[in-house]
Scaffold this active site. Structure first.
Site, PDB file in Angstrom:
ATOM      1  NE  ARG A   1      -4.248  -1.447   0.117  1.00 51.06           N
ATOM      2  CZ  ARG A   1      -4.385  -2.429  -0.777  1.00 51.06           C
ATOM      3  NH1 ARG A   1      -3.461  -2.651  -1.686  1.00 51.06           N
ATOM      4  NH2 ARG A   1      -5.477  -3.167  -0.786  1.00 51.06           N
TER       5      ARG A   1
ATOM      6  CG  HIS B   1      -3.742  -0.232  -6.753  1.00 56.47           C
ATOM      7  ND1 HIS B   1      -4.026   0.345  -5.539  1.00 56.47           N
ATOM      8  CD2 HIS B   1      -3.783  -1.571  -6.514  1.00 56.47           C
ATOM      9  CE1 HIS B   1      -4.248  -0.589  -4.619  1.00 56.47           C
ATOM     10  NE2 HIS B   1      -4.101  -1.773  -5.191  1.00 56.47           N
TER      11      HIS B   1
HETATM   12  C1  GLV Z   1      -5.350  -4.976  -4.306  1.00 57.32           C
HETATM   13  O1  GLV Z   1      -4.654  -4.073  -3.989  1.00 57.32           O
HETATM   14  C2  GLV Z   1      -6.033  -5.854  -3.375  1.00 57.32           C
HETATM   15  O2  GLV Z   1      -6.000  -5.586  -2.170  1.00 57.32           O
HETATM   16  O3  GLV Z   1      -6.623  -6.853  -3.833  1.00 57.32           O
END
Ligand code: GLV
Length: 309
Positions: free
Chosen positions: A224, A272
């Protein structure tokens, strides 16, 4: 009785179709179009707005639409008595392994340097170390971290893991707890962050930790954004302690246009996408958890809210 999907701004028709493929009788509604909130017993959430969950007084289970659950844990309005589950999915693990492997190989085999040589029409061989001497350190040895570590180990890298508590036996060394973090870092040329975000792991990718890596180490953050102290990354890159970084997650997503990471020559970024949940492969466990929640059977992939994962 219904399932509510709460994923604002996203087209979730593929999720609805995948859930129906496993149980055509399911009533699936997409927030904010929820006809009868009191009939919602299962909520599937990704970046849900704070305050929305208490609108459903009869929830029996809340599921993340991904592996991470910090968006749910950070919501003070989340009804604490309702169990939380997350997705643990083979396709998600495989996709993460592909991303990390690609990032490590790209840097190790010096593709960026070769592209620069190509732009100067230079035919030149660059030295690389033997793969077995390259330490890849995986921070976070949960379901995804172990899978990624195993793939890299099988490929020939010198892999080690780091986790908060000792889990099962692995083929590679796993260092445990803060006491062993420095040793773990000292043998890590590629640092891969796959930790859950908790108060203990927030800001863990910081200058003090970067300085414990061998000089010229490479960072891959797929955990993260809040694991990383951004200014510390920039200073470690500028002085050469880190040779580069591949980042998939950011404190603010989408990353603001004026952010210094965009134009940094040593930072590679993706939006992401390292591992995106695939509805077709994840729907089965969601439907199973829905039925388990209704019948009171133990839930799959239950989150330990105290631990934060
Ligand atoms: C992606 O970041 C997830 O948590 O699946």
């Amino acid at each position: 009785m219904s399932i509510a999907i709460i994923d604002p701004g996203k087209d979730v028709s593929d999720w609805v179709a995948a859930l129906h493929a496993h149980d055509s009788a399911l009533k699936v509604e997409v927030w904010p179009e929820i006809a009868e909130p009191e009939k919602v017993e299962f909520a599937l959430c990704w970046n849900h707005p704070e305050g929305v969950l208490p609108q459903f007084p009869n929830l029996k289970c809340i599921s993340s639409l991904g592996a991470g659950i910090n968006h749910l844990l950070n919501d003070p309005s989340r009804p604490p008595q309702v169990p939380l589950v997350r997705l643990v999915d083979n396709a998600l693990k495989q996709s993460m392994a592909e991303y990390v492997m690609a990032g490590v190989l790209e840097h190790f085999r010096r593709f960026k340097d070769y592209r620069q040589l190509q732009s100067r029409t230079q035919w030149k061989e660059l030295p690389i170390p033997d793969i077995s001497t390259l330490g890849v350190g995986i921070m976070g040895c949960g379901e995804i971290g172990r899978y990624v570590a195993q793939k890299l180990f099988n490929f020939g890298f010198s892999v080690c893991g780091w986790s908060r508590t000792r889990k099962g036996r692995e083929k590679f060394p796993v260092y445990v707890g803060n006491g062993e973090l420095e040793t773990f870092l000292s043998r890590t040329d590629f640092l891969v962050c796959l930790l859950p975000l908790t108060p203990e792991t927030e800001n863990i990718l910081n200058r003090m930790r970067f300085d414990q890596l061998p000089a010229g180490a490479y960072l891959i953050n797929v955990g993260r954004g809040s694991h990383l102290v951004e200014a510390d990354l920039l200073s470690a890159l500028d002085c050469g302690q880190l040779s580069g970084a591949l980042l998939d997650v950011f404190r603010q997503e989408p990353l603001p246009e004026q952010h210094p990471f965009w134009g940094h020559s040593k930072i590679a970024m993706t939006p992401h996408i390292a591992s995106v949940t695939n509805p077709d492969s994840a729907a089965e466990q969601i439907v199973a958890n829905y039925h388990r929640a209704l019948s009171g059977e133990p839930l799959l992939n239950l989150v330990d809210v105290e631990c934060g994962y």
